[in-house]
Design an enzyme around this catalytic site. Structure first.
Site, PDB file in Angstrom:
ATOM      1  N   CYS A  25      19.675  34.827 -11.809  1.00 15.99           N
ATOM      2  CA  CYS A  25      19.241  33.612 -11.108  1.00 15.99           C
ATOM      3  C   CYS A  25      19.343  33.783  -9.594  1.00 15.99           C
ATOM      4  CB  CYS A  25      20.020  32.394 -11.586  1.00 15.99           C
ATOM      5  SG  CYS A  25      21.801  32.568 -11.464  1.00 15.99           S
TER       6      CYS A  25
ATOM      7  N   HIS B  17      25.625  29.201 -10.667  1.00 12.89           N
ATOM      8  CA  HIS B  17      24.201  29.294 -10.961  1.00 12.89           C
ATOM      9  C   HIS B  17      23.417  29.064  -9.677  1.00 12.89           C
ATOM     10  CE1 HIS B  17      20.543  29.220 -13.220  1.00 12.89           C
ATOM     11  NE2 HIS B  17      20.274  27.966 -12.893  1.00 12.89           N
TER      12      HIS B  17
END
Ligand code: ZN
Length: 362
Positions: free
Chosen positions: A33, A314
């Site tokens: 990510c 994230h």
């Protein structure tokens, strides 16, 4: 009738799915990510996107003496995919990932990485493959200290460009001035260094929010170097107490501001979740200029966000389309519209600002 058809098309609402492109997601290949977030920020960098989509990069790559061209080629191919795939589609960046790993083996494997470090490696890799300088001249040893600051800065920039000169650098590289003033004799020595982004400390306040200007003021604040940190003054010929100060000599077209939320990029031990309030429009940086300057106003177009802790986190991206001007959230393969009022948040980690054109300010 042709006229009627044009008329029909003109009545379509802005944001119609036929006209909006670049809203393609990127599949997560396992903890990638950080890479996807940066790729979407770069994909929405108007001039970089045009450089890739209009195949201008091929002119720069088409030099037979080049050793490596694969990273730039795969990056451009990926941007072309992102801008030609149907909305809500997701593409895999695996070919690109293979090339970035060849260039920077640190990104081998599937460990969570730091997005800012990744951005630096990527831009450096792209730059080196399209550098217009193929044979670097020997570094000049001429001392420029006798020159006035402004002229010295210009000469240092010229020297830099004799070695490093690419379309990527044209967009992202600025020049930072550091001034060191001796508290004994008052002598001021200056250094000029190119930068690809600025890492800003976040001021620690007891509570509440800080502003991006607070961070920039802390970054450019006069710093006292004393004790073990004493530098050597070339006039006193001794180590003396000095003050050091940064200012911006040359503003880049694209300014990437890195909010130092992590104690250290590689070995993360703590994260600051302070809400840093930053403007979406009209970030005026003239007070940080080394000389008087009347063109240093920026507008935000992308943010790389980090949510979660130092151990597990994230990355996502918020980007304003260079075509529609609308903001979207890019969360790996998912791309969703968002309101510009939600762009500011305490997850913001890298801010991408674009220099406003002087005409648009009038
Ligand atoms: Zn001195």
């Amino acid at each position: 009738m042709t006229g009627a058809r044009i008329g029909t098309r003109a009545r379509l609402p802005a944001g119609n799915s036929k006209t909006v492109q670049g809203l393609t997601g990127l599949r997560n290949l396992g903890n990638t990510c950080f890479m996807n977030s940066i790729l979407q920020c770069l994909s929405n960098t108007r001039e970089l996107r045009d450089y890739c989509l209009q195949s201008q990069y091929l002119r720069d790559l088409n030099n037979t003496s080049r050793m490596h061209t694969a990273l730039m080629s795969e990056f451009a191919k990926l941007l072309q995919l992102l801008w030609t795939s149907p909305p809500n589609d997701a593409v895999s960046p695996s070919e690109f990932k293979t090339q970035i790993q060849r260039y920077a083996p640190r990104f081998v494997g599937y460990n969570q990485q730091d997005a800012q470090e990744f951005l630096r490696f990527l831009l450096d890799g792209l730059h080196s493959e399209v550098n217009r300088v193929l044979v670097r001249p020997r570094a000049s040893a001429d001392n420029l200290d006798h020159l006035p600051d402004e002229e010295k800065g210009r000469q240092m920039w010229r020297r830099y460009q004799e070695r490093e000169d690419s379309r990527i650098g044209d967009l992202f590289v600025g020049q930072l001035k550091s001034s060191l003033t001796c508290s004994e004799c008052g002598y001021c020595s200056t250094a000029f260094d190119p930068f690809w982004d600025l890492s800003l400390p976040i001021p620690k306040k007891g509570y509440g929010e800080v502003t991006l200007m607070d961070c920039l003021r802390l970054f450019t604040k006069e710093d006292v170097l004393d004790g073990d940190e004493k530098p050597t003054c070339c006039r006193c010929k001794a180590r003396t107490r000095c003050t050091k100060k940064f200012s911006i000599q040359k503003f880049p077209k694209i300014l990437v501001l890195h909010l130092k939320r992590f104690s250290e990029a590689r070995i993360r031990t703590s994260k600051l979740t302070t809400f840093v309030n930053f403007p979406l429009r009209d970030l005026d940086l003239r007070e940080f200029a080394a000389q008087s300057c009347n063109h240093a106003v920026y507008n935000l177009y992308a943010v790389s966000n980090h949510s979660g802790t130092t151990m597990g986190g994230h990355y996502t991206a918020y980007c304003r389309s260079p075509v529609s001007g609308e903001w979207h959230t890019f969360n790996d393969s998912r791309v969703t519209p968002m309101s510009s009022s939600h762009v500011r948040g305490s997850d913001a980690y890298l801010l991408f600002y674009e220099l406003a054109s002087p005409s648009s300010r009038m």
